[in-house]
Design a protein around this motif. Structure first.
Motif, PDB file in Angstrom:
ATOM      1  N   ILE A  23      75.179  10.890  -8.209  1.00 45.28           N
ATOM      2  CA  ILE A  23      76.601  11.134  -8.470  1.00 45.28           C
ATOM      3  C   ILE A  23      77.294  11.419  -7.148  1.00 45.28           C
ATOM      4  CG2 ILE A  23      78.237  12.709  -9.573  1.00 45.28           C
ATOM      5  CD1 ILE A  23      75.994  13.093 -11.758  1.00 45.28           C
ATOM      6  N   GLU A  24      78.358  10.688  -6.885  1.00 48.83           N
ATOM      7  CA  GLU A  24      79.090  10.795  -5.625  1.00 48.83           C
ATOM      8  C   GLU A  24      80.586  10.811  -5.932  1.00 48.83           C
ATOM      9  OE1 GLU A  24      80.766  11.024  -2.233  1.00 48.83           O
ATOM     10  OE2 GLU A  24      78.571  11.142  -2.219  1.00 48.83           O
ATOM     11  N   ILE A  25      81.281  11.831  -5.472  1.00 48.58           N
ATOM     12  CA  ILE A  25      82.709  11.975  -5.771  1.00 48.58           C
ATOM     13  C   ILE A  25      83.515  10.782  -5.262  1.00 48.58           C
ATOM     14  CG2 ILE A  25      83.303  13.342  -3.724  1.00 48.58           C
ATOM     15  CD1 ILE A  25      84.701  13.721  -7.335  1.00 48.58           C
ATOM     16  N   ARG A  26      83.106  10.177  -4.159  1.00 48.09           N
ATOM     17  CA  ARG A  26      83.848   9.012  -3.665  1.00 48.09           C
ATOM     18  C   ARG A  26      83.747   7.840  -4.629  1.00 48.09           C
ATOM     19  NH1 ARG A  26      81.528   7.617   1.721  1.00 48.09           N
ATOM     20  NH2 ARG A  26      79.691   8.428   0.693  1.00 48.09           N
ATOM     21  N   ASP A  27      82.621   7.708  -5.320  1.00 49.22           N
ATOM     22  CA  ASP A  27      82.496   6.661  -6.345  1.00 49.22           C
ATOM     23  C   ASP A  27      83.429   6.946  -7.517  1.00 49.22           C
ATOM     24  OD1 ASP A  27      80.550   5.079  -5.069  1.00 49.22           O
ATOM     25  OD2 ASP A  27      78.930   6.354  -5.810  1.00 49.22           O
ATOM     26  N   ILE A  28      83.475   8.201  -7.921  1.00 49.22           N
ATOM     27  CA  ILE A  28      84.343   8.597  -9.034  1.00 49.22           C
ATOM     28  C   ILE A  28      85.802   8.361  -8.664  1.00 49.22           C
ATOM     29  CG2 ILE A  28      85.130  10.570 -10.417  1.00 49.22           C
ATOM     30  CD1 ILE A  28      82.204  11.706 -10.039  1.00 49.22           C
ATOM     31  N   ALA A  29      86.191   8.837  -7.490  1.00 55.30           N
ATOM     32  CA  ALA A  29      87.585   8.711  -7.037  1.00 55.30           C
ATOM     33  C   ALA A  29      87.995   7.254  -6.825  1.00 55.30           C
ATOM     34  CB  ALA A  29      87.798   9.505  -5.749  1.00 55.30           C
ATOM     35  N   CYS A  52      93.533  11.578 -15.266  1.00 56.55           N
ATOM     36  CA  CYS A  52      92.756  12.758 -14.862  1.00 56.55           C
ATOM     37  C   CYS A  52      93.556  13.660 -13.923  1.00 56.55           C
ATOM     38  CB  CYS A  52      91.454  12.334 -14.204  1.00 56.55           C
ATOM     39  SG  CYS A  52      90.284  11.582 -15.367  1.00 56.55           S
ATOM     40  N   LEU A  53      94.275  13.040 -12.997  1.00 59.75           N
ATOM     41  CA  LEU A  53      95.149  13.823 -12.112  1.00 59.75           C
ATOM     42  C   LEU A  53      96.203  14.564 -12.923  1.00 59.75           C
ATOM     43  CD1 LEU A  53      95.577  11.306  -9.181  1.00 59.75           C
ATOM     44  CD2 LEU A  53      94.866  13.698  -8.920  1.00 59.75           C
ATOM     45  N   ASN A  54      96.811  13.894 -13.889  1.00 64.40           N
ATOM     46  CA  ASN A  54      97.831  14.540 -14.714  1.00 64.40           C
ATOM     47  C   ASN A  54      97.242  15.686 -15.533  1.00 64.40           C
ATOM     48  OD1 ASN A  54     100.055  13.119 -13.833  1.00 64.40           O
ATOM     49  ND2 ASN A  54      99.889  11.558 -15.415  1.00 64.40           N
ATOM     50  N   CYS A  55      96.050  15.487 -16.072  1.00 66.39           N
ATOM     51  CA  CYS A  55      95.407  16.566 -16.831  1.00 66.39           C
ATOM     52  C   CYS A  55      95.167  17.777 -15.933  1.00 66.39           C
ATOM     53  CB  CYS A  55      94.095  16.081 -17.435  1.00 66.39           C
ATOM     54  SG  CYS A  55      94.288  14.941 -18.826  1.00 66.39           S
ATOM     55  N   ARG A 171      92.964  16.164  -4.289  1.00 69.46           N
ATOM     56  CA  ARG A 171      93.006  17.224  -5.310  1.00 69.46           C
ATOM     57  C   ARG A 171      91.611  17.806  -5.511  1.00 69.46           C
ATOM     58  NH1 ARG A 171      96.198  20.184  -7.951  1.00 69.46           N
ATOM     59  NH2 ARG A 171      95.676  20.905 -10.033  1.00 69.46           N
ATOM     60  N   PHE A 172      90.623  16.950  -5.548  1.00 66.63           N
ATOM     61  CA  PHE A 172      89.245  17.414  -5.689  1.00 66.63           C
ATOM     62  C   PHE A 172      88.882  18.378  -4.552  1.00 66.63           C
ATOM     63  CE2 PHE A 172      84.808  17.021  -4.441  1.00 66.63           C
ATOM     64  CZ  PHE A 172      84.171  17.407  -5.612  1.00 66.63           C
ATOM     65  N   GLN A 173      89.159  17.978  -3.331  1.00 69.26           N
ATOM     66  CA  GLN A 173      88.814  18.810  -2.171  1.00 69.26           C
ATOM     67  C   GLN A 173      89.555  20.136  -2.197  1.00 69.26           C
ATOM     68  OE1 GLN A 173      89.630  15.912   0.859  1.00 69.26           O
ATOM     69  NE2 GLN A 173      87.618  14.964   0.659  1.00 69.26           N
ATOM     70  N   LEU A 174      90.823  20.124  -2.589  1.00 76.05           N
ATOM     71  CA  LEU A 174      91.588  21.366  -2.696  1.00 76.05           C
ATOM     72  C   LEU A 174      90.977  22.288  -3.747  1.00 76.05           C
ATOM     73  CD1 LEU A 174      94.133  23.169  -2.223  1.00 76.05           C
ATOM     74  CD2 LEU A 174      95.223  21.815  -4.040  1.00 76.05           C
ATOM     75  N   LEU A 175      90.672  21.738  -4.920  1.00 75.22           N
ATOM     76  CA  LEU A 175      90.139  22.562  -6.001  1.00 75.22           C
ATOM     77  C   LEU A 175      88.736  23.094  -5.681  1.00 75.22           C
ATOM     78  CD1 LEU A 175      91.454  20.514  -9.054  1.00 75.22           C
ATOM     79  CD2 LEU A 175      92.336  22.703  -8.185  1.00 75.22           C
ATOM     80  N   ILE A 176      87.925  22.284  -5.017  1.00 73.62           N
ATOM     81  CA  ILE A 176      86.593  22.757  -4.600  1.00 73.62           C
ATOM     82  C   ILE A 176      86.746  23.919  -3.624  1.00 73.62           C
ATOM     83  CG2 ILE A 176      84.614  22.125  -3.122  1.00 73.62           C
ATOM     84  CD1 ILE A 176      84.211  21.192  -5.961  1.00 73.62           C
ATOM     85  N   LYS A 177      87.664  23.792  -2.684  1.00 72.13           N
ATOM     86  CA  LYS A 177      87.905  24.862  -1.716  1.00 72.13           C
ATOM     87  C   LYS A 177      88.354  26.129  -2.433  1.00 72.13           C
ATOM     88  CE  LYS A 177      90.729  26.059   2.259  1.00 72.13           C
ATOM     89  NZ  LYS A 177      92.060  25.968   2.763  1.00 72.13           N
ATOM     90  N   LEU A 178      89.321  26.009  -3.349  1.00 73.75           N
ATOM     91  CA  LEU A 178      89.823  27.164  -4.083  1.00 73.75           C
ATOM     92  C   LEU A 178      88.732  27.785  -4.961  1.00 73.75           C
ATOM     93  CD1 LEU A 178      93.346  25.847  -5.139  1.00 73.75           C
ATOM     94  CD2 LEU A 178      92.825  27.571  -3.388  1.00 73.75           C
ATOM     95  N   LEU A 179      87.903  26.948  -5.548  1.00 73.71           N
ATOM     96  CA  LEU A 179      86.819  27.435  -6.405  1.00 73.71           C
ATOM     97  C   LEU A 179      85.826  28.250  -5.583  1.00 73.71           C
ATOM     98  CD1 LEU A 179      85.862  27.233  -9.365  1.00 73.71           C
ATOM     99  CD2 LEU A 179      84.447  25.296  -8.654  1.00 73.71           C
TER     100      LEU A 179
END
Length: 182
Positions: A23-29, A52-55, A171-179
């Protein structure tokens, strides 16, 4: 015939026997912006990535925890490996649902640290269902009755694959940082 799919980043992903390392986030994105909502039966291209971004943004505007915002961003991530299947048909495919849930749980564990609790799943599903109502109304001109309340100003213009991919990753990177900070 192979038992794997080759992902955007070159990983051999085995959908019947997935491993977290596959599983690789770049593949998902990259893949989710390429998949059209509604099986393509929409008035204009609107991607699973945009949905997904809107959710995720809706979860943020509702004041939900960062973990739920990230879960909302990733809630359809399994579709980058299995493709999108319309809900009415998906209900008839218990095997598909089993594989999809297995991959999604793996994604949650990898990026959130654990699978979602039943309460967290309910929060994510509620937001997904609210966005679906708008998708049906705006993209398929369905009569869905009274639309549920949402905080997000929804925009159904397609900004381009690369823009959605970039926004998803940012958005993923921001949320991972905040998490990690919490």
């Amino acid at each position: 015939m192979s038992d794997y799919i080759r992902t955007y980043t070159g990983i051999r992903f085995y959908p019947m026997e997935p491993e977290p390392a596959q599983i690789e986030i770049r593949d998902i994105a990259h893949a989710l912006p390429m998949i059209c909502r509604g099986n393509g039966h929409v008035s204009g291209f609107y991607s699973v990535g945009q949905h997904c971004l809107n959710c995720s943004r809706e979860a943020e505007l509702k004041g939900l925890p960062v973990r739920i915002q990230l879960a909302c961003l990733l809630h359809d991530a399994g579709e980058c490996y299995l493709s999108d299947v319309p809900r009415p048909f998906k209900k008839q495919l218990p095997s598909y649902t089993t594989y999809e849930e297995r991959i999604l749980s793996m994604i949650y564990v990898k990026y959130l640290g654990s699978d979602l609790t039943p309460e967290e799943r309910t929060l994510v599903k509620d937001i997904d269902d609210r966005m679906l109502a708008y998708d049906l109304k705006m993209l398929l001109h369905e009569d869905v009755g009274e639309l549920p309340a949402v905080s997000l100003n929804l925009d159904y213009e397609f900004p381009g694959f690369d823009v959605v991919e970039r926004d998803f990753l940012n958005r993923f990177q921001l949320l991972i940082k905040l998490l990690k900070e919490n």
